[in-house]
Design an enzyme around this catalytic site. Structure first.
Site, short mmCIF file in Angstrom:
data_model
loop_
_atom_site.label_atom_id
_atom_site.label_comp_id
_atom_site.label_asym_id
_atom_site.label_seq_id
_atom_site.Cartn_x
_atom_site.Cartn_y
_atom_site.Cartn_z
N ASP A 117 0.79 -0.70 -0.35
CA ASP A 117 0.22 0.05 0.30
C ASP A 117 1.03 1.39 -0.03
OD1 ASP A 117 -2.42 1.35 -0.32
OD2 ASP A 117 -3.23 0.16 1.32
N GLU A 150 -1.37 2.36 -4.70
CA GLU A 150 -1.09 3.24 -4.93
C GLU A 150 -2.49 4.03 -5.25
OE1 GLU A 150 -1.34 4.74 -7.90
OE2 GLU A 150 -0.41 5.89 -7.20
N TRP A 151 -3.31 3.29 -5.51
CA TRP A 151 -4.88 3.56 -6.16
C TRP A 151 -5.51 4.55 -7.06
CZ3 TRP A 151 -3.20 6.71 -1.69
CH2 TRP A 151 -2.72 5.87 -0.25
N GLY A 152 -4.32 4.83 -7.83
CA GLY A 152 -4.55 5.38 -9.66
C GLY A 152 -4.04 7.05 -9.68
N ASP A 169 -10.72 2.76 -3.33
CA ASP A 169 -11.16 1.99 -2.46
C ASP A 169 -12.64 1.68 -3.28
OD1 ASP A 169 -8.69 1.96 -1.28
OD2 ASP A 169 -9.69 1.45 0.57
C1 GLA Z 1 -5.90 1.07 1.62
C2 GLA Z 1 -6.37 0.53 0.68
C3 GLA Z 1 -7.42 -1.02 0.92
C4 GLA Z 1 -6.48 -1.26 2.66
C5 GLA Z 1 -7.00 -0.87 3.50
C6 GLA Z 1 -6.30 -1.28 4.96
O1 GLA Z 1 -7.75 1.89 1.52
O2 GLA Z 1 -6.61 0.55 -0.38
O3 GLA Z 1 -7.68 -2.10 0.07
O4 GLA Z 1 -5.58 -2.06 2.34
O5 GLA Z 1 -5.62 0.18 3.26
O6 GLA Z 1 -6.16 -0.41 5.35
#
Ligand code: GLA
Length: 417
Positions: free
Chosen positions: A164, A199-201, A222
Site C-alpha cells: 500500500d 497506490e490507488w491510481g 477503494d
Molecule cells: C487502503 C487499501 C485497502 C486496504 C486498506 C487497509 O485503503 O486501498 O484495500 O488495504 O488500505 O488499511
C-alpha cells in the site's frame, strides 16, 4: 500383407478436415503460449479472497482458517480461487532484532503455521504492507526494512504481497523508487512472491508498474458496495472502476494486470469499509455485472464477503466457471470497449482458441432492448452464441437482440460458424 505405411499417413493427412487442422493449430498455439507464460509470476490474474472488507481491524488465524475451509468446501478453490490475503492490521510491531512480527493475540500460532495450513490445502497466502513506516491502519510497515521484511515473508511461505502507499510522499518518482526497492527485495528473498501495487491510481501506476517489478496495480481508490459514485463522495462503485479500467487495456497482459479491487458480491451492505460512502449494497444484476466485467477486463478476482455465510446468489456469481475462464484465458488480452453510449457499454475480447467474448452492459436504470450487430464490434460473419450465465447456446447469428435488465451485463462466447 502390410499396407504401404507412408502412403497411408499421406492419405489420412489429406482426409483430416479443415476443422481438424484448425483444431490442431489452436492446440499448438495454446501449448506454445502456456509454455511461454508458464514461468511468469501471475501468468493469469490472481484469484482469492481478501480479509479487509469483513475483518478490517481484526484478521485472526481462527477466522482465516475457517474462511480457507469454506473456500474449499464452497467450490471456490475448484473454480480457481487460490489466495487468502491477510490485509492490514495483522502486524504486532518488530522484535528486538527488528524483525516484523504478527500480533500474537490474533495469530498465536504465527504466520508460517497459517501458510503451511493453506499450502497443505493447495492454497496460497498473501500478506499486506506499506511503502512508509506505518500502514493505512497505522500498523508497522516496511519502509527502510524492505530486504529484512521480504526475507521474513519468504521464510513464512508468503506467496503475494499487497503493498500500500499510505503515509508516503505523493510524487510519482518516490513511488516508483519505493516500489522498485520492495520488488527487488522480494526477488532477492529466495521465494516467488507476487507484488501487488496499491497506490490507488493517482500516480498512474499502469505506466510504470510492470517496469518497477509489480505484477498488478490498483486503478482506483477503494471500492464500496455500490454501483456508482455520482457525488464525488470519495468512495468508488463498481461502474466507476469498470469505466476507469476500460481505458487501460493496453497496459494489461500476462504478468501485468490492472486491478479493480475486491469483488463485492455477497456483501449486501455488510458493515465495514465497503459500507462507507453509502455502500448500501447492490442488486444481483450489479454484483453479477462486476464479476462479468472484471473477468472481461482481466482484473484479479478477490472475493471479499464472509464465505462461511455466503448465500447461493453470491456463490453462483463467484463460481461461474465459464465466466472465470474468460478471466483466466492464457492469451491475457483485456477486453476493449467498442461501444459507449449513454445507455450501453459493449466490450469484446479475443480468446486463445479463436473464440471471442462479448459483454453487453445496460447502464440505464430501467430494462432496455439491445440490438447488437456483431460486425459493428469488428466481428464479421456468423457465430454460435453461448450465454455464459444461462450456460447454454442460444443461437447462431451475426447479431443479437434481447432484453438487458438495469445494470445487468449479458456475456456471450462467440464461436465462428
Ligand atoms: C487502503 C487499501 C485497502 C486496504 C486498506 C487497509 O485503503 O486501498 O484495500 O488495504 O488500505 O488499511
Amino acid at each position: 500383407m502390410y499396407p504401404d505405411v507412408k502412403h497411408n499417413i499421406f492419405e489420412s493427412l489429406l482426409i483430416l478436415s479443415k476443422m481438424q487442422y484448425k483444431l490442431l493449430a489452436a492446440l499448438l498455439l495454446v501449448s506454445m503460449i502456456t509454455f511461454a507464460q508458464g514461468n511468469k509470476l501471475a501468468a493469469t490474474p490472481p484469484m482469492g479472497w481478501m480479509s479487509w472488507n469483513i475483518m478490517s481491524e481484526n484478521p485472526n488465524e481462527k477466522d482465516i482458517r475457517e474462511m480457507a475451509d469454506a473456500m474449499a468446501n464452497s467450490g471456490m478453490v475448484k473454480a480457481g480461487y487460490q489466495y487468502i490475503f491477510l490485509d492490514d492490521c495483522w502486524q504486532g510491531g518488530r522484535d528486538n532484532k527488528n524483525n516484523i512480527i504478527a500480533d500474537p493475540r490474533k495469530f498465536p500460532s504465527g504466520i508460517k503455521a497459517l501458510a503451511d495450513y493453506l499450502h497443505n490445502k493447495g492454497m496460497k497466502l498473501g500478506i499486506y504492507s506499506d511503502a512508509a513506516p506505518l500502514t493505512c491502519g497505522g500498523y508497522t510497515a516496511s519502509f527502510n526494512f524492505e530486504e529484512q521484511d521480504a526475507k521474513t515473508f519468504a521464510s513464512w511461505g508468503i506467496d503475494y504481497l499487497k503493498y500500500d502507499y499510505c503515509n508516503a510522499p505523493e510524487d510519482v518518482e518516490t513511488a516508483k523508487k519505493r516500489y522498485t526497492t520492495i520488488a527487488q527485495a522480494l526477488r532477492k528473498s529466495g521465494r516467488d512472491i507476487i507484488l501487488g501495487i496499491c497506490e490507488w491510481g493517482p500516480r498512474e501506476p499502469w505506466n510504470w508498474g510492470a517496469e518497477v517489478g509489480g505484477q498488478s496495480w490498483r486503478t482506483t481508490y477503494d471500492i464500496r458496495d455500490k454501483w456508482m459514485d455520482i457525488e464525488n463522495e470519495g468512495g468508488v462503485g463498481i461502474y466507476n472502476v469498470v469505466d476507469k479500467m476500460s481505458g487501460l487495456a493496453a497496459f494489461s497482459g500476462p504478468g501485468k494486470w490492472n486491478d479493480g479491487d475486491m469483488l463485492v458480491a455477497g456483501l449486501h451492505g455488510t458493515k465495514g469499509p465497503s459500507a462507507a460512502y453509502k455502500g448500501i449494497g447492490c442488486t444481483k444484476a450489479e454484483y453479477q455485472s462486476q464479476m462479468s466485467l472484471y473477468s472481461m477486463l482481466n482484473s484479479p478476482l478477490y472475493a471479499s464477503c464472509d464465505i462461511r455465510k455466503m448465500d447461493d446468489e453470491a456463490k453462483n456469481i463467484l463460481t461461474n466457471e465459464e465466466v472465470i475462464a474468460l478471466n483466466q484465458d492464457v492469451l491475457g488480452k483485456q477486453a476493449e470497449r467498442k461501444i459507449k453510449t449513454d445507455s450501453w457499454d459493449i466490450f469484446v475480447r479475443p480468446l486463445v482458441n479463436g473464440d471471442f467474448a462479448i459483454a453487453i452492459l445496460n447502464k440505464s436504470a430501467t430494462a432496455q432492448n439491445a440490438k447488437v450487430n456483431f460486425v459493428e464490434l469488428g466481428l464479421a460473419g456468423k457465430y454460435e452464441i453461448r450465454d455464459l450465465w444461462q450456460h447454454k447456446v442460444i443461437g447462431k447469428n451475426n447479431k443479437w437482440t434481447g432484453e438487458v435488465m438495469a445494470h445487468e451485463t449479458r456475456v456471450f462466447r462467440l464461436k465462428k460458424v
